[in-house]
Enzyme design. Structure first.
Site, PDB file in Angstrom:
ATOM      1  N   ASN A 107       0.843  -1.203   0.000  1.00  0.00           N
ATOM      2  CA  ASN A 107       0.000   0.000   0.000  1.00  0.00           C
ATOM      3  C   ASN A 107       0.880   1.257   0.000  1.00  0.00           C
ATOM      4  O   ASN A 107       2.101   1.161  -0.005  1.00  0.00           O
ATOM      5  CB  ASN A 107      -0.941  -0.016   1.214  1.00  0.00           C
ATOM      6  N   ASP A 113      -4.049  -6.402   4.923  1.00  0.00           N
ATOM      7  CA  ASP A 113      -5.050  -7.262   5.550  1.00  0.00           C
ATOM      8  C   ASP A 113      -4.951  -8.709   5.079  1.00  0.00           C
ATOM      9  O   ASP A 113      -5.289  -9.624   5.804  1.00  0.00           O
ATOM     10  CB  ASP A 113      -6.452  -6.709   5.273  1.00  0.00           C
ATOM     11  N   LYS A 137       8.758 -17.050 -10.771  1.00  0.00           N
ATOM     12  CA  LYS A 137       7.969 -15.950 -11.352  1.00  0.00           C
ATOM     13  C   LYS A 137       6.754 -16.493 -12.099  1.00  0.00           C
ATOM     14  O   LYS A 137       6.898 -17.398 -12.943  1.00  0.00           O
ATOM     15  CB  LYS A 137       8.863 -15.140 -12.295  1.00  0.00           C
ATOM     16  N   PRO A 176      -2.339 -11.985  10.207  1.00  0.00           N
ATOM     17  CA  PRO A 176      -2.621 -11.819  11.639  1.00  0.00           C
ATOM     18  C   PRO A 176      -2.869 -10.342  11.943  1.00  0.00           C
ATOM     19  O   PRO A 176      -2.272  -9.478  11.305  1.00  0.00           O
ATOM     20  CB  PRO A 176      -1.325 -12.296  12.312  1.00  0.00           C
ATOM     21  N   ASP A 177      -3.773 -10.076  12.874  1.00  0.00           N
ATOM     22  CA  ASP A 177      -4.007  -8.691  13.300  1.00  0.00           C
ATOM     23  C   ASP A 177      -3.048  -8.420  14.471  1.00  0.00           C
ATOM     24  O   ASP A 177      -3.253  -8.918  15.585  1.00  0.00           O
ATOM     25  CB  ASP A 177      -5.465  -8.503  13.718  1.00  0.00           C
ATOM     26  N   ILE A 178      -2.006  -7.651  14.188  1.00  0.00           N
ATOM     27  CA  ILE A 178      -0.940  -7.441  15.176  1.00  0.00           C
ATOM     28  C   ILE A 178      -1.463  -6.657  16.384  1.00  0.00           C
ATOM     29  O   ILE A 178      -1.220  -7.009  17.543  1.00  0.00           O
ATOM     30  CB  ILE A 178       0.257  -6.709  14.521  1.00  0.00           C
ATOM     31  N   PHE A 218      -4.203   2.836  15.187  1.00  0.00           N
ATOM     32  CA  PHE A 218      -4.502   3.919  14.244  1.00  0.00           C
ATOM     33  C   PHE A 218      -5.662   3.483  13.367  1.00  0.00           C
ATOM     34  O   PHE A 218      -5.824   2.292  13.082  1.00  0.00           O
ATOM     35  CB  PHE A 218      -3.276   4.239  13.379  1.00  0.00           C
ATOM     36  N   LYS A 235     -13.421   0.104  16.160  1.00  0.00           N
ATOM     37  CA  LYS A 235     -12.084  -0.490  16.223  1.00  0.00           C
ATOM     38  C   LYS A 235     -11.577  -0.572  17.662  1.00  0.00           C
ATOM     39  O   LYS A 235     -10.972  -1.556  18.064  1.00  0.00           O
ATOM     40  CB  LYS A 235     -11.123   0.373  15.391  1.00  0.00           C
ATOM     41  N   LYS A 245     -10.687  -4.330  18.651  1.00  0.00           N
ATOM     42  CA  LYS A 245      -9.262  -4.661  18.776  1.00  0.00           C
ATOM     43  C   LYS A 245      -8.815  -4.726  20.224  1.00  0.00           C
ATOM     44  O   LYS A 245      -7.710  -5.173  20.516  1.00  0.00           O
ATOM     45  CB  LYS A 245      -8.414  -3.634  18.024  1.00  0.00           C
TER      46      LYS A 245
HETATM   47  O1  C5P Z   1      -8.435  -3.028  10.776  1.00  0.00           O
HETATM   48  P1  C5P Z   1      -7.685  -1.835  10.351  1.00  0.00           P
HETATM   49  O2  C5P Z   1      -6.568  -2.133   9.401  1.00  0.00           O
HETATM   50  O3  C5P Z   1      -8.506  -0.706   9.841  1.00  0.00           O
HETATM   51  O4  C5P Z   1      -7.036  -1.285  11.708  1.00  0.00           O
HETATM   52  C1  C5P Z   1      -6.010  -0.362  11.735  1.00  0.00           C
HETATM   53  C2  C5P Z   1      -5.159  -0.561  12.962  1.00  0.00           C
HETATM   54  O5  C5P Z   1      -4.885  -1.953  13.141  1.00  0.00           O
HETATM   55  C3  C5P Z   1      -3.817   0.090  12.805  1.00  0.00           C
HETATM   56  O6  C5P Z   1      -3.352   0.468  14.088  1.00  0.00           O
HETATM   57  C4  C5P Z   1      -2.961  -1.035  12.218  1.00  0.00           C
HETATM   58  O7  C5P Z   1      -1.593  -0.818  12.485  1.00  0.00           O
HETATM   59  C5  C5P Z   1      -3.504  -2.236  12.929  1.00  0.00           C
HETATM   60  N1  C5P Z   1      -3.447  -3.487  12.166  1.00  0.00           N
HETATM   61  C6  C5P Z   1      -2.622  -4.524  12.600  1.00  0.00           C
HETATM   62  N2  C5P Z   1      -2.598  -5.703  11.930  1.00  0.00           N
HETATM   63  C7  C5P Z   1      -3.378  -5.885  10.842  1.00  0.00           C
HETATM   64  C8  C5P Z   1      -4.222  -4.858  10.390  1.00  0.00           C
HETATM   65  C9  C5P Z   1      -4.225  -3.671  11.074  1.00  0.00           C
HETATM   66  O8  C5P Z   1      -1.899  -4.339  13.576  1.00  0.00           O
HETATM   67  N3  C5P Z   1      -3.335  -7.043  10.210  1.00  0.00           N
END
Ligand code: C5P
Length: 433
Positions: free
Chosen positions: A243, A311, A321, A339-341, A359, A373, A377
């Site tokens: 991105n 995501d 390739k 994974p959602d960190i 954020f 969020k 989260k």
């Molecule tokens: O779900 P979204 O991407 O909108 O949430 C944004 C927040 O979640 C940011 O703080 C981003 O750094 C964190 N994030 C994360 N891991 C992901 C997706 C988002 O830590 N896979």
């Protein structure tokens, strides 16, 4: 008899050189709260196209209550005049080692010592080379050799000059001698080339000066973990999913926190900006690597998730390739969720940082999504911004800080100023405990 409404000096400068802000010389009285008025710097302006920006620096420092004495090199006088510099600083501007009047009034030894900090802005390759090698053939270089004070260089030059091994060697020498050399900004140069070499933003220089003058220890002893930049999810050895995140906001926050004495670990995706001064930088590419690096860096007092983590990632990245199939059928690819960190660290039972900040970059319904969020989260704060404009990759930002039952909106400002705004709130929250 005509009465003077303003002191003779200010009136004279205003009428002679037309600086409208001198109509109200009180800008010099607008001191930063708690900042001792006696702080002063000696600013050496060397001869680069960015010299005009030092005028803005003098004004900003004046607003912060810092008195600025100035030296112009001979080349700098081609870009700014001693008159404009002294009009802004309210002090005599020194220009020549062999000016007997100056020497009688204040010798270079005294000039170099009667200050709290020496700042070179812009710092040309030439003046840095002289300083690194102990040359002293004019007032600026002699002063740099004679000073017993900390010296801070804000370089500005063509990208190839900055990258030249001789310049890099001089920068290393200056740093090894204990001077601070800021990394230049990256961008389009006056000469039309692109890359690192632009004068750092005035806000960054000002923060570095204020930090050097009066170290802020409000976060000392705290470990703060930050993620920044994008992640790159490989499709095959030459392609990836990513991105537009530049990493600027996260890097600026890292700088603002280390300036307050925090130990900062910055886990960064691939970016093309200068590494922050004073933070431990861990470079990663993918979301999975970012999570592992964050977990390894724990325990931390604060976790700030600024990274724009992808995501999804391709379910089966190819080792070779991928080739065109030559057909008309649409090409499809399977993705799996990353994974959602933020969520993972927020929900840790044992090593959860005391303050977890996420954020939310949204293009619409910012408040609704930010609050959602915060809940989903499990973090303590969400810092939300509207990215429907050119915030992503840009230099300015405006954010709203959401807690469970409150919201605070920042000014619309540079990413460095926003970083300061956030760091101040973090320090306040931690010190309130
Ligand atoms: O779900 P979204 O991407 O909108 O949430 C944004 C927040 O979640 C940011 O703080 C981003 O750094 C964190 N994030 C994360 N891991 C992901 C997706 C988002 O830590 N896979």
């Amino acid at each position: 008899m005509i009465k003077r409404a303003v002191p003779r000096r200010a009136a004279l400068l205003y009428f002679d050189c037309g600086f409208p802000f001198l109509q109200c010389p009180s800008y010099r009285l607008n001191f930063r709260k708690g900042f001792p008025v006696s702080q002063s710097i000696l600013l050496i302006i060397s001869g680069g196209i960015a010299a005009y920006k030092s005028l803005e620096l003098i004004r900003e420092l004046g607003r912060a209550g810092v008195k600025t004495r100035t030296i112009l090199t001979r080349a700098a006088t081609q870009f700014v005049t001693p008159l404009s510099v002294s009009a802004l600083s309210g002090e005599k501007c020194f220009t020549d080692l062999f000016d007997l009047d100056d020497e009688a009034e204040m010798g270079h030894i005294e000039l170099s010592r009667s200050t709290d900090l020496v700042v070179v802005c812009p710092a040309t390759a030439d003046l840095m080379a002289k300083a690194a090698n102990g040359l002293a053939d004019d007032l600026a270089s002699t002063t740099l050799l004679a000073t017993d004070k900390q010296v801070l260089f804000a370089p500005a030059m063509n990208v190839r000059m900055w990258q030249h091994p001789s310049v890099q060697k001089n920068v290393e020498t200056l740093r090894a001698q204990g001077s601070v050399v800021l990394d230049p900004d990256e961008g389009l140069m006056a000469c039309g080339e692109f890359g690192p070499g632009r004068l750092p933003e005035i806000d960054r220089i000002k923060s570095a000066i204020l930090a050097a003058l009066k170290p802020d220890t409000s976060l000392s002893g705290k470990h703060i973990l930050i993620t920044a930049g994008p992640t790159r999810e490989p499709i095959d050895p030459v392609r990836f999913l990513s991105n537009h995140s530049s990493g600027r906001q996260g890097y600026a926050i890292a700088n603002a926190l280390s300036a307050r004495g925090a130990k900062v670990t910055l886990v960064s995706g691939p970016v093309s900006i200068a590494p922050p001064t004073g933070a431990d930088l861990v470079n990663v590419e993918t979301a999975e690597q970012m999570l592992t690096a964050c977990e390894t860096a724990l325990p931390a007092d604060v976790f700030i998730s600024v990274a724009a983590v992808a995501d999804w990632r391709p379910a089966n990245a190819s080792d070779t390739k991928l080739k065109l199939k030559g057909g008309k059928d649409p090409v499809s690819m399977e993705f799996v969720e990353n994974p959602d960190i933020l969520k993972t660290l927020s929900k840790k039972s044992k090593s959860r940082p005391g303050l977890v900040i996420g954020f939310a970059a949204e293009t619409h319904e910012v408040e609704k999504y930010a609050r959602e969020k915060l809940r989903k989260k499990g973090c303590d704060w969400i810092i939300a911004n509207d990215v429907s404009g050119d915030v992503m990759g840009g230099t300015d930002n405006q954010v709203s800080l959401y807690t469970e039952d409150d919201v605070e909106v920042s000014p619309d400002a540079s990413k460095d100023q926003i970083a300061d705004w956030i760091a101040e709130r973090i320090a306040k929250a931690l010190n309130a405990d």
